[in-house]
Motif scaffolding. Structure first.
Motif, PDB file in Angstrom:
ATOM      1  N   LEU A  23       0.827  -1.211   0.000  1.00  0.00           N
ATOM      2  CA  LEU A  23       0.000   0.000   0.000  1.00  0.00           C
ATOM      3  C   LEU A  23       0.865   1.266   0.000  1.00  0.00           C
ATOM      4  CD1 LEU A  23      -2.722  -1.086   2.584  1.00  0.00           C
ATOM      5  CD2 LEU A  23      -3.098  -0.651   0.148  1.00  0.00           C
ATOM      6  N   MET A  24       1.974   1.237   0.747  1.00  0.00           N
ATOM      7  CA  MET A  24       2.845   2.419   0.836  1.00  0.00           C
ATOM      8  C   MET A  24       3.603   2.679  -0.457  1.00  0.00           C
ATOM      9  SD  MET A  24       2.181   3.828   3.608  1.00  0.00           S
ATOM     10  CE  MET A  24       3.442   5.087   3.448  1.00  0.00           C
ATOM     11  N   LYS A  25       3.846   1.593  -1.226  1.00  0.00           N
ATOM     12  CA  LYS A  25       4.475   1.797  -2.534  1.00  0.00           C
ATOM     13  C   LYS A  25       3.635   2.726  -3.393  1.00  0.00           C
ATOM     14  CE  LYS A  25       7.072  -2.542  -3.048  1.00  0.00           C
ATOM     15  NZ  LYS A  25       7.166  -3.806  -3.825  1.00  0.00           N
ATOM     16  N   LYS A  33       8.618  10.644  -7.557  1.00  0.00           N
ATOM     17  CA  LYS A  33       8.661  11.591  -8.673  1.00  0.00           C
ATOM     18  C   LYS A  33       9.332  12.897  -8.247  1.00  0.00           C
ATOM     19  CE  LYS A  33       4.737   9.801 -11.307  1.00  0.00           C
ATOM     20  NZ  LYS A  33       5.618   9.337 -12.402  1.00  0.00           N
ATOM     21  N   LEU A  34       9.061  13.332  -7.023  1.00  0.00           N
ATOM     22  CA  LEU A  34       9.724  14.533  -6.517  1.00  0.00           C
ATOM     23  C   LEU A  34      11.239  14.333  -6.425  1.00  0.00           C
ATOM     24  CD1 LEU A  34       7.346  15.739  -3.648  1.00  0.00           C
ATOM     25  CD2 LEU A  34       7.852  16.949  -5.777  1.00  0.00           C
ATOM     26  N   LYS A  35      11.644  13.176  -5.927  1.00  0.00           N
ATOM     27  CA  LYS A  35      13.077  12.895  -5.811  1.00  0.00           C
ATOM     28  C   LYS A  35      13.732  12.780  -7.188  1.00  0.00           C
ATOM     29  CE  LYS A  35      13.055  10.706  -1.255  1.00  0.00           C
ATOM     30  NZ  LYS A  35      13.361   9.497  -0.458  1.00  0.00           N
ATOM     31  N   GLN A  36      13.003  12.215  -8.163  1.00  0.00           N
ATOM     32  CA  GLN A  36      13.531  12.141  -9.515  1.00  0.00           C
ATOM     33  C   GLN A  36      13.682  13.538 -10.113  1.00  0.00           C
ATOM     34  OE1 GLN A  36      10.551   9.483 -11.071  1.00  0.00           O
ATOM     35  NE2 GLN A  36      11.890   7.688 -10.951  1.00  0.00           N
ATOM     36  N   LYS A  37      12.711  14.403  -9.853  1.00  0.00           N
ATOM     37  CA  LYS A  37      12.791  15.781 -10.341  1.00  0.00           C
ATOM     38  C   LYS A  37      13.979  16.503  -9.699  1.00  0.00           C
ATOM     39  CE  LYS A  37      10.045  19.995 -10.867  1.00  0.00           C
ATOM     40  NZ  LYS A  37       8.764  20.672 -10.564  1.00  0.00           N
ATOM     41  N   LEU A 305      16.754   6.608 -11.202  1.00  0.00           N
ATOM     42  CA  LEU A 305      16.356   5.432 -10.435  1.00  0.00           C
ATOM     43  C   LEU A 305      16.064   5.786  -8.986  1.00  0.00           C
ATOM     44  CD1 LEU A 305      19.063   2.957 -11.779  1.00  0.00           C
ATOM     45  CD2 LEU A 305      16.619   2.883 -12.316  1.00  0.00           C
ATOM     46  N   THR A 306      15.057   5.123  -8.429  1.00  0.00           N
ATOM     47  CA  THR A 306      14.796   5.251  -6.998  1.00  0.00           C
ATOM     48  C   THR A 306      15.741   4.321  -6.243  1.00  0.00           C
ATOM     49  OG1 THR A 306      13.145   3.497  -6.977  1.00  0.00           O
ATOM     50  CG2 THR A 306      12.371   5.733  -7.475  1.00  0.00           C
ATOM     51  N   GLU A 311      18.352  -1.165  -5.693  1.00  0.00           N
ATOM     52  CA  GLU A 311      18.604  -2.385  -4.907  1.00  0.00           C
ATOM     53  C   GLU A 311      18.347  -3.643  -5.723  1.00  0.00           C
ATOM     54  OE1 GLU A 311      16.184  -2.098  -1.474  1.00  0.00           O
ATOM     55  OE2 GLU A 311      17.385  -0.487  -0.535  1.00  0.00           O
ATOM     56  N   ALA A 312      17.491  -3.543  -6.728  1.00  0.00           N
ATOM     57  CA  ALA A 312      17.142  -4.713  -7.543  1.00  0.00           C
ATOM     58  C   ALA A 312      18.027  -4.838  -8.781  1.00  0.00           C
ATOM     59  CB  ALA A 312      15.677  -4.628  -7.970  1.00  0.00           C
TER      60      ALA A 312
END
Length: 500
Positions: A23-25, A33-37, A305-306, A311-312
């Motif tokens: 659910l948190m994903k 998206k904010l971190k990617q920006k 990438l997040t 990690e994957a």
């Protein structure tokens, strides 16, 4: 995220922890998206700054090599007899041949302690502090006062060191243990050199401690061999100098021995050619890199990438992905495009004005043109033979082509135009991307980063609240199931417990 350890599913048998994570994903997607920006803005900032570094390198090259006469208009000097005279020339020196005959080399004045008085180093002593005072005249006639304080208990080596290290005295002294004598030599040359002992303490110290018998207060130190001026004839004119190194009309001569020589001064065409070729190479290198940034493909399907995505993936996969993700950060940028266009105009526009020589008003006239291949993006091409010919023909005209000073753009030299454009472009980029010593509040991207960081902080606080709410809801569900299980067990015991 919540920091308390939670264990769910004991009553329901469900993997509550995994359900909450899933659910948190979904809830976290706007944060990602904010971190990617934010990452894209940081990449843009860094790429802008790397472009500014390139432009600053070009500006430094122009300043250090094209705007200074000493770099652009170097002179080549040759001597027909380097063992007699050698020479160097400044940019202002004329291209001439000079004849020089050396009759006498300049020498330094020397003072020797009395040959019949041996200074005993092992028994040398200074009973009390003593101040030595001198009037020192250099070989060229200039004078100054010198004062040295010798401390009680000083050794002979210490005294010699103090004498040598005093800049006003300007001597080189040493003690010879074989003869027991002290030698003092003026560091400069010339016949006017002298050392006068100003008071009785100074005279007594030199007579009693250093072996200069007959030293008298108010008189010159004894044991002197006079220095000599250099005597020579230059282009038929007899003259002299206190030093063997002197400058006449921008040429610095160094006399080495008696004899004759001819000094020839000419323009160093290789030096000017190399400076101009260096500019062309540096300019071509920089516009090539800037054009590459302007044309670099932007892969919008490759966002940053997040942390979870990284990690994957393997390190190689991350490297390949981010290579595409940060590609094209400055694609089609208006500041860089405008800067390149302005630099091209600076190079191609004719330099006008009364100081500009006909045939030396454009780069094309001295052998520098633009590549005909449009894929080269405006790179410069040098006709080396023509450029060397033009340098040999009129180096001063080429210097003015690059450095003519004027407030009028059409009369401003090419190097000055380029520096103005580079400064303007760097300034615009700094307003957008700043520089390392600036705070984020001082430039546009930095202010955007501040806003995004604030949004990220608020969103992370909100996610903590959402996660806590999910856990409260699932915990309430677990408790309800637990109560239902307990009631069911009670009923089963009530109905079937008595029949057993």
């Amino acid at each position: 995220m919540a920091s308390n350890m939670r264990i769910g599913g004991l009553a329901s048998g469900m993997d509550i922890d995994q359900i909450v994570k899933d659910l948190m994903k979904v809830e976290r997607m706007p944060l990602d998206k904010l971190k990617q920006k934010k990452q894209i803005l940081e990449w843009q900032r860094d790429d802008y700054r790397s472009m500014n570094t390139l432009l600053q390198d070009l500006d430094n090259y122009i300043f250090n090599n094209l705007t200074l006469q000493s770099s652009m208009l170097k002179k080549k000097v040759t001597s027909s007899n380097d063992s007699v005279v050698s020479a160097t020339a400044s940019a202002s020196a004329a291209n001439v041949a000079t004849s020089i005959q050396v009759q006498q080399i300049a020498t330094s004045a020397i003072w020797l302690s009395d040959e019949n008085t041996r200074v005993d180093k092992s028994n040398f002593s200074v009973e009390n502090d003593v101040t030595l005072t001198f009037t020192v005249t250099n070989g060229d006639g200039s004078s100054k006062q010198a004062t040295i304080t010798i401390k009680q208990g000083a050794t002979l080596d210490g005294v010699i060191s103090q004498l040598n290290n005093d800049p006003n005295l300007g001597i080189s002294a040493f003690y010879d243990e074989q003869t027991g004598r002290v030698s003092i030599m003026k560091k400069d040359t010339g016949e006017k050199a002298s050392i006068v002992l100003e008071d009785q303490d100074t005279a007594d110290f030199f007579a009693q401690k250093l072996g200069f018998i007959g030293a008298v207060a108010g008189a010159e130190l004894t044991g002197k061999t006079d220095g000599k001026d250099a005597v020579f004839t230059i282009n038929g004119l007899p003259t002299s100098r206190s030093s063997n190194t002197f400058t006449i009309n921008g040429v610095t001569y160094t006399l080495k021995s008696t004899g004759s020589a001819t000094i020839t001064t000419s323009t160093d065409t290789d030096a000017m050619f190399n400076v101009i070729k260096g500019l062309v190479d540096k300019y071509n290198e920089i516009i090539s890199k800037i054009n590459a940034e302007l044309k670099e493909e932007r892969y919008r399907n490759y966002p940053p990438l997040t942390d979870e995505q990284k990690e994957a993936m393997t390190e190689k996969q991350i490297e390949l992905w981010e290579e595409k993700a940060r590609s094209g950060m400055l694609r089609g940028d208006s500041i860089l495009s405008s800067g390149l266009s302005k630099m091209r105009m600076d190079l191609y526009t004719k330099v006008e004005g009364s100081n500009i020589t006909i045939g030396f008003s454009q780069l094309a006239e001295i052998g520098i043109t633009t590549s005909s291949n449009y894929l080269d993006g405006g790179k410069l091409i040098i006709d080396e033979t023509k450029l060397r010919q033009k340098i040999q023909e009129n180096p001063d005209a080429i210097y003015r082509l690059f450095n003519n000073d004027s407030t009028n753009y059409s009369e401003k030299g090419i190097a000055r135009r380029l520096r103005d454009t580079i400064k303007d472009t760097i300034g615009k980029i700094e307003q957008k991307a700043g520089k390392t010593i600036w705070t984020n509040q001082q430039f546009a991207i930095g202010r955007d980063l501040i806003q995004i960081n604030e949004q990220i902080d608020r969103f992370e606080d909100r996610l903590k609240e959402i996660e806590d709410r999910y856990w409260r809801q699932f915990t309430a569900m677990e408790k309800a199931i637990q109560r239902a299980n307990e009631q069911s067990m009670y009923l089963m015991n009530a109905f079937f417990g008595g029949s057993q």
